[in-house]
Design a protein around this motif. Structure first.
Motif, PDB file in Angstrom:
ATOM      1  N   ILE A  52      24.182 -12.572  92.317  1.00 22.42           N
ATOM      2  CA  ILE A  52      25.313 -13.388  91.871  1.00 22.42           C
ATOM      3  C   ILE A  52      26.261 -13.457  93.057  1.00 22.42           C
ATOM      4  N   LYS A  53      26.764 -14.648  93.333  1.00 23.06           N
ATOM      5  CA  LYS A  53      27.661 -14.840  94.474  1.00 23.06           C
ATOM      6  C   LYS A  53      28.902 -15.579  94.012  1.00 23.06           C
ATOM      7  N   TRP A  54      30.051 -15.107  94.467  1.00 24.66           N
ATOM      8  CA  TRP A  54      31.318 -15.769  94.174  1.00 24.66           C
ATOM      9  C   TRP A  54      31.803 -16.428  95.460  1.00 24.66           C
ATOM     10  N   TYR A  55      32.344 -17.628  95.306  1.00 26.99           N
ATOM     11  CA  TYR A  55      32.837 -18.407  96.449  1.00 26.99           C
ATOM     12  C   TYR A  55      34.278 -18.829  96.223  1.00 26.99           C
ATOM     13  N   LYS A  56      35.034 -18.900  97.289  1.00 29.85           N
ATOM     14  CA  LYS A  56      36.353 -19.541  97.301  1.00 29.85           C
ATOM     15  C   LYS A  56      36.220 -20.692  98.284  1.00 29.85           C
ATOM     16  N   GLU A  57      36.405 -21.897  97.757  1.00 29.76           N
ATOM     17  CA  GLU A  57      36.152 -23.103  98.529  1.00 29.76           C
ATOM     18  C   GLU A  57      34.706 -23.046  99.009  1.00 29.76           C
ATOM     19  N   ASN A  58      34.428 -23.044 100.283  1.00 33.69           N
ATOM     20  CA  ASN A  58      33.039 -22.992 100.742  1.00 33.69           C
ATOM     21  C   ASN A  58      32.679 -21.649 101.373  1.00 33.69           C
ATOM     22  N   ARG A  59      33.535 -20.640 101.170  1.00 29.82           N
ATOM     23  CA  ARG A  59      33.307 -19.322 101.764  1.00 29.82           C
ATOM     24  C   ARG A  59      32.884 -18.317 100.694  1.00 29.82           C
ATOM     25  N   ARG A  60      31.781 -17.619 100.954  1.00 27.40           N
ATOM     26  CA  ARG A  60      31.366 -16.567 100.025  1.00 27.40           C
ATOM     27  C   ARG A  60      32.330 -15.400 100.157  1.00 27.40           C
ATOM     28  N   VAL A  61      32.819 -14.875  99.016  1.00 32.07           N
ATOM     29  CA  VAL A  61      33.778 -13.776  99.050  1.00 32.07           C
ATOM     30  C   VAL A  61      33.247 -12.498  98.405  1.00 32.07           C
ATOM     31  N   PHE A  62      32.148 -12.610  97.636  1.00 28.19           N
ATOM     32  CA  PHE A  62      31.575 -11.414  97.024  1.00 28.19           C
ATOM     33  C   PHE A  62      30.131 -11.702  96.659  1.00 28.19           C
ATOM     34  N   VAL A  63      29.278 -10.695  96.824  1.00 25.31           N
ATOM     35  CA  VAL A  63      27.874 -10.829  96.448  1.00 25.31           C
ATOM     36  C   VAL A  63      27.440  -9.556  95.722  1.00 25.31           C
ATOM     37  N   TYR A  64      26.622  -9.742  94.692  1.00 26.51           N
ATOM     38  CA  TYR A  64      26.050  -8.628  93.945  1.00 26.51           C
ATOM     39  C   TYR A  64      24.567  -8.889  93.741  1.00 26.51           C
ATOM     40  N   SER A  65      23.737  -7.889  94.017  1.00 28.71           N
ATOM     41  CA  SER A  65      22.297  -8.004  93.797  1.00 28.71           C
ATOM     42  C   SER A  65      21.792  -6.741  93.109  1.00 28.71           C
ATOM     43  N   PRO A  66      21.333  -6.871  91.858  1.00 22.23           N
ATOM     44  CA  PRO A  66      20.790  -5.704  91.172  1.00 22.23           C
ATOM     45  C   PRO A  66      19.418  -5.295  91.724  1.00 22.23           C
ATOM     46  N   VAL A  67      18.737  -6.212  92.392  1.00 22.68           N
ATOM     47  CA  VAL A  67      17.403  -5.940  92.936  1.00 22.68           C
ATOM     48  C   VAL A  67      17.453  -4.796  93.944  1.00 22.68           C
ATOM     49  N   VAL A  68      18.469  -4.794  94.792  1.00 24.04           N
ATOM     50  CA  VAL A  68      18.612  -3.748  95.812  1.00 24.04           C
ATOM     51  C   VAL A  68      19.848  -2.880  95.569  1.00 24.04           C
ATOM     52  N   ASP A  69      20.437  -2.989  94.359  1.00 25.90           N
ATOM     53  CA  ASP A  69      21.622  -2.217  93.989  1.00 25.90           C
ATOM     54  C   ASP A  69      22.700  -2.327  95.068  1.00 25.90           C
ATOM     55  N   PHE A  70      23.128  -3.573  95.289  1.00 23.34           N
ATOM     56  CA  PHE A  70      24.040  -3.878  96.386  1.00 23.34           C
ATOM     57  C   PHE A  70      25.184  -4.744  95.880  1.00 23.34           C
ATOM     58  N   SER A  71      26.414  -4.388  96.247  1.00 24.62           N
ATOM     59  CA  SER A  71      27.562  -5.260  95.994  1.00 24.62           C
ATOM     60  C   SER A  71      28.504  -5.131  97.182  1.00 24.62           C
ATOM     61  N   LYS A  72      29.093  -6.274  97.557  1.00 24.50           N
ATOM     62  CA  LYS A  72      29.926  -6.267  98.753  1.00 24.50           C
ATOM     63  C   LYS A  72      30.983  -7.359  98.697  1.00 24.50           C
ATOM     64  N   ALA A  73      32.222  -6.953  98.937  1.00 24.06           N
ATOM     65  CA  ALA A  73      33.304  -7.916  99.136  1.00 24.06           C
ATOM     66  C   ALA A  73      33.218  -8.398 100.573  1.00 24.06           C
ATOM     67  N   GLU A  74      33.573  -9.653 100.788  1.00 26.65           N
ATOM     68  CA  GLU A  74      33.504 -10.227 102.127  1.00 26.65           C
ATOM     69  C   GLU A  74      34.803 -10.950 102.454  1.00 26.65           C
ATOM     70  N   GLY A  75      35.055 -11.150 103.746  1.00 22.49           N
ATOM     71  CA  GLY A  75      36.199 -11.938 104.187  1.00 22.49           C
ATOM     72  C   GLY A  75      37.517 -11.434 103.615  1.00 22.49           C
ATOM     73  N   GLU A  76      38.248 -12.337 103.019  1.00 22.41           N
ATOM     74  CA  GLU A  76      39.591 -12.009 102.541  1.00 22.41           C
ATOM     75  C   GLU A  76      39.621 -11.066 101.343  1.00 22.41           C
ATOM     76  N   LEU A  77      38.490 -10.767 100.740  1.00 25.86           N
ATOM     77  CA  LEU A  77      38.463  -9.838  99.598  1.00 25.86           C
ATOM     78  C   LEU A  77      38.023  -8.432  99.966  1.00 25.86           C
ATOM     79  N   LEU A  78      37.869  -8.135 101.250  1.00 20.71           N
ATOM     80  CA  LEU A  78      37.381  -6.823 101.666  1.00 20.71           C
ATOM     81  C   LEU A  78      38.127  -5.669 101.009  1.00 20.71           C
ATOM     82  N   GLN A  79      39.422  -5.719 100.940  1.00 29.05           N
ATOM     83  CA  GLN A  79      40.210  -4.625 100.376  1.00 29.05           C
ATOM     84  C   GLN A  79      40.723  -4.927  98.962  1.00 29.05           C
TER      85      GLN A  79
END
Length: 99
Positions: A52-79
């Protein structure tokens, strides 16, 4: 910005919803507050999914993958981004909302 942070900040995210077939939701929040972006997940009905991926405008800001048990904030959502999950939804919470 007129009236400073009192004006509602429009936060538009493209939220991929597996059940709804890729519906885009519009979410409104005030600067300085918090907002939760929900994504329905029904693996019993729809089967497993890769990510599952969340976007703000055309920039990805968060990704979650249960397949590899991975979630990560990106860009302006890091903190400011955090994810919570249950059997029916993934919820990305952003705090504080910024302009």
């Amino acid at each position: 910005m007129r009236n400073g942070k009192l004006l509602a900040l429009l936060v538009v995210f493209d939220v991929i919803q597996l059940i709804s077939g890729g519906v885009r939701d519009e979410v409104k929040a005030r600067a300085g507050g918090s907002v939760s972006l929900r994504c329905a997940v029904n693996t019993a009905r729809c089967g497993d999914f890769h990510s599952i991926k969340w976007y703000k405008e055309n920039r990805r800001v968060f990704v979650y993958s249960p397949v590899v048990d991975f979630s990560k904030a990106e860009g302006e959502l890091l903190q400011r981004g955090s994810l919570s999950l249950d059997n029916q939804e993934a919820k990305l919470t952003i705090s504080p909302v910024q302009t």
